[in-house]
Scaffold this active site. Structure first.
Site, PDB file in Angstrom:
ATOM      1  N   GLY A   6      23.665 -23.893   4.004  1.00 35.75           N
ATOM      2  CA  GLY A   6      25.523 -23.419   4.237  1.00 35.75           C
ATOM      3  C   GLY A   6      26.871 -24.222   3.092  1.00 35.75           C
ATOM      4  O   GLY A   6      27.723 -23.603   2.922  1.00 35.75           O
TER       5      GLY A   6
ATOM      6  N   GLU B 150      30.644 -29.493   3.480  1.00 40.19           N
ATOM      7  CA  GLU B 150      29.737 -29.061   4.951  1.00 40.19           C
ATOM      8  C   GLU B 150      30.422 -27.749   4.617  1.00 40.19           C
ATOM      9  O   GLU B 150      31.990 -27.474   3.928  1.00 40.19           O
ATOM     10  CB  GLU B 150      30.363 -29.226   6.260  1.00 40.19           C
ATOM     11  N   ASP B 151      30.164 -26.088   4.962  1.00 42.44           N
ATOM     12  CA  ASP B 151      30.793 -25.059   4.880  1.00 42.44           C
ATOM     13  C   ASP B 151      31.845 -24.909   6.155  1.00 42.44           C
ATOM     14  O   ASP B 151      32.724 -24.814   5.564  1.00 42.44           O
ATOM     15  CB  ASP B 151      29.619 -24.316   5.070  1.00 42.44           C
TER      16      ASP B 151
ATOM     17  N   ASP C   1      32.125 -25.971  13.825  1.00 44.08           N
ATOM     18  CA  ASP C   1      32.274 -25.180  14.231  1.00 44.08           C
ATOM     19  C   ASP C   1      32.495 -25.910  16.030  1.00 44.08           C
ATOM     20  O   ASP C   1      33.486 -26.545  16.215  1.00 44.08           O
ATOM     21  CB  ASP C   1      30.387 -24.509  14.628  1.00 44.08           C
TER      22      ASP C   1
ATOM     23  N   PHE D 191      33.261 -14.331  14.356  1.00 47.89           N
ATOM     24  CA  PHE D 191      32.297 -14.330  13.870  1.00 47.89           C
ATOM     25  C   PHE D 191      32.242 -14.061  12.413  1.00 47.89           C
ATOM     26  O   PHE D 191      32.390 -13.135  11.907  1.00 47.89           O
ATOM     27  CB  PHE D 191      30.498 -13.439  14.371  1.00 47.89           C
TER      28      PHE D 191
ATOM     29  N   ARG E  14      25.406 -14.121   2.207  1.00 46.15           N
ATOM     30  CA  ARG E  14      25.565 -16.228   1.693  1.00 46.15           C
ATOM     31  C   ARG E  14      26.629 -15.569   0.786  1.00 46.15           C
ATOM     32  O   ARG E  14      26.747 -16.428   0.291  1.00 46.15           O
ATOM     33  CB  ARG E  14      24.338 -17.074   2.004  1.00 46.15           C
TER      34      ARG E  14
HETATM   35  C1  PRP Z   1      25.586 -24.183  10.029  1.00 46.50           C
HETATM   36  C2  PRP Z   1      26.666 -24.713   9.369  1.00 46.50           C
HETATM   37  C3  PRP Z   1      26.549 -26.302   9.627  1.00 46.50           C
HETATM   38  C4  PRP Z   1      27.132 -26.204  10.903  1.00 46.50           C
HETATM   39  C5  PRP Z   1      27.868 -26.658  12.639  1.00 46.50           C
HETATM   40  O1  PRP Z   1      24.593 -24.539   9.723  1.00 46.50           O
HETATM   41  O2  PRP Z   1      26.568 -25.364   8.132  1.00 46.50           O
HETATM   42  O3  PRP Z   1      26.308 -27.559   9.261  1.00 46.50           O
HETATM   43  O4  PRP Z   1      26.574 -25.262  11.311  1.00 46.50           O
HETATM   44  O5  PRP Z   1      27.569 -26.512  13.388  1.00 46.50           O
HETATM   45  P1  PRP Z   1      28.117 -26.931  14.233  1.00 46.50           P
HETATM   46  O6  PRP Z   1      29.577 -28.112  13.763  1.00 46.50           O
HETATM   47  O7  PRP Z   1      28.178 -26.592  15.920  1.00 46.50           O
HETATM   48  O8  PRP Z   1      27.523 -28.005  14.641  1.00 46.50           O
HETATM   49  P2  PRP Z   1      23.271 -24.326  10.695  1.00 46.50           P
HETATM   50  O9  PRP Z   1      23.400 -24.546  11.695  1.00 46.50           O
HETATM   51  O10 PRP Z   1      23.830 -22.451  10.668  1.00 46.50           O
HETATM   52  O11 PRP Z   1      22.235 -23.541   9.483  1.00 46.50           O
HETATM   53  P3  PRP Z   1      22.736 -23.364   7.572  1.00 46.50           P
HETATM   54  O12 PRP Z   1      23.642 -24.010   7.274  1.00 46.50           O
HETATM   55  O13 PRP Z   1      21.432 -23.911   7.403  1.00 46.50           O
HETATM   56  O14 PRP Z   1      23.495 -21.999   8.291  1.00 46.50           O
END
Ligand code: PRP
Length: 183
Positions: free
Chosen positions: A48, A103-104, A107, A156, A169
């Site tokens: 991400g 980070e993107d 959550d 979402f 993406r």
């Molecule tokens: C997403 C995002 C963070 C994480 C945040 O990655 O890039 O790394 O989730 O979520 P959290 O705060 O609930 O831990 P994802 O696991 O979806 O993988 P990706 O980056 O490959 O899409």
């Protein structure tokens, strides 16, 4: 692609490409000041963070080292466990390094909570976080994030690195996905 290209699949645009670039410019200026005179290692969390790393790092008017980490939660649907598996480790020894995790989105905060502990155990001199987006209402653990782009609702969202089933993406901004796409 732009939101207008896939308007039928989106509900609302939350953050435009221009707003993202303005914000990354502001954050870059703060980072430059905070790390003046220090080496800086940016660590992106795949996949991400690819877009934010590419744009943020190029706004910095200084040299940095960039490394990547890929992690995933154990098993399907167990993200809330907070147990993380390393799929691609860093190439860099963190001993004595000033680390800025890029980070993107934050959550639940569980991924970063685990990464902070992991990086601290490797002897980094300092560890801070830059996240383009944060969902305060989704937090399961409190994360001390020094550089935050935008606080957003728990909808979402896709775009600018964020995916739904690996799609979207490459959207230039961040938008709420229309429910009919995932239901
Ligand atoms: C997403 C995002 C963070 C994480 C945040 O990655 O890039 O790394 O989730 O979520 P959290 O705060 O609930 O831990 P994802 O696991 O979806 O993988 P990706 O980056 O490959 O899409």
């Amino acid at each position: 692609m732009r939101a207008a290209d896939i308007a039928d699949q989106l509900s609302t645009v939350l953050v435009t490409e221009e707003q993202i670039h303005d914000k990354l410019g502001e954050l870059a200026a703060r980072v430059e000041a905070d790390y003046a005179g220090k080496d800086l290692l940016l660590i992106g969390v795949l996949k991400g963070a690819v877009m934010v790393m590419a744009d943020f790092s190029r706004k910095l008017r200084r040299d940095v080292v960039i490394d990547w980490m890929a992690v995933s939660s154990y098993g399907a649907g167990t993200k809330s466990s907070g147990v993380v598996q390393i799929r691609k480790d860093l190439d860099t020894d963190l001993t004595g390094k000033h680390v800025l995790i890029v980070e993107d989105i934050i959550d639940s905060g569980l991924t970063l909570s685990w990464l902070l502990e992991n990086f601290a155990s490797r002897g980094a001199a300092s560890i801070e976080i830059l996240a383009l987006l944060r969902k305060p209402e989704a937090a399961k653990v409190e994360i001390d994030c020094r550089y935050v782009g935008f606080d957003i609702p728990t909808d979402f969202v896709v775009g600018y690195g964020l995916d739904y089933d690996e799609r979207f993406r490459n959207l230039r901004g961040v938008a709420v996905l229309a429910p009919h796409v995932y239901s």
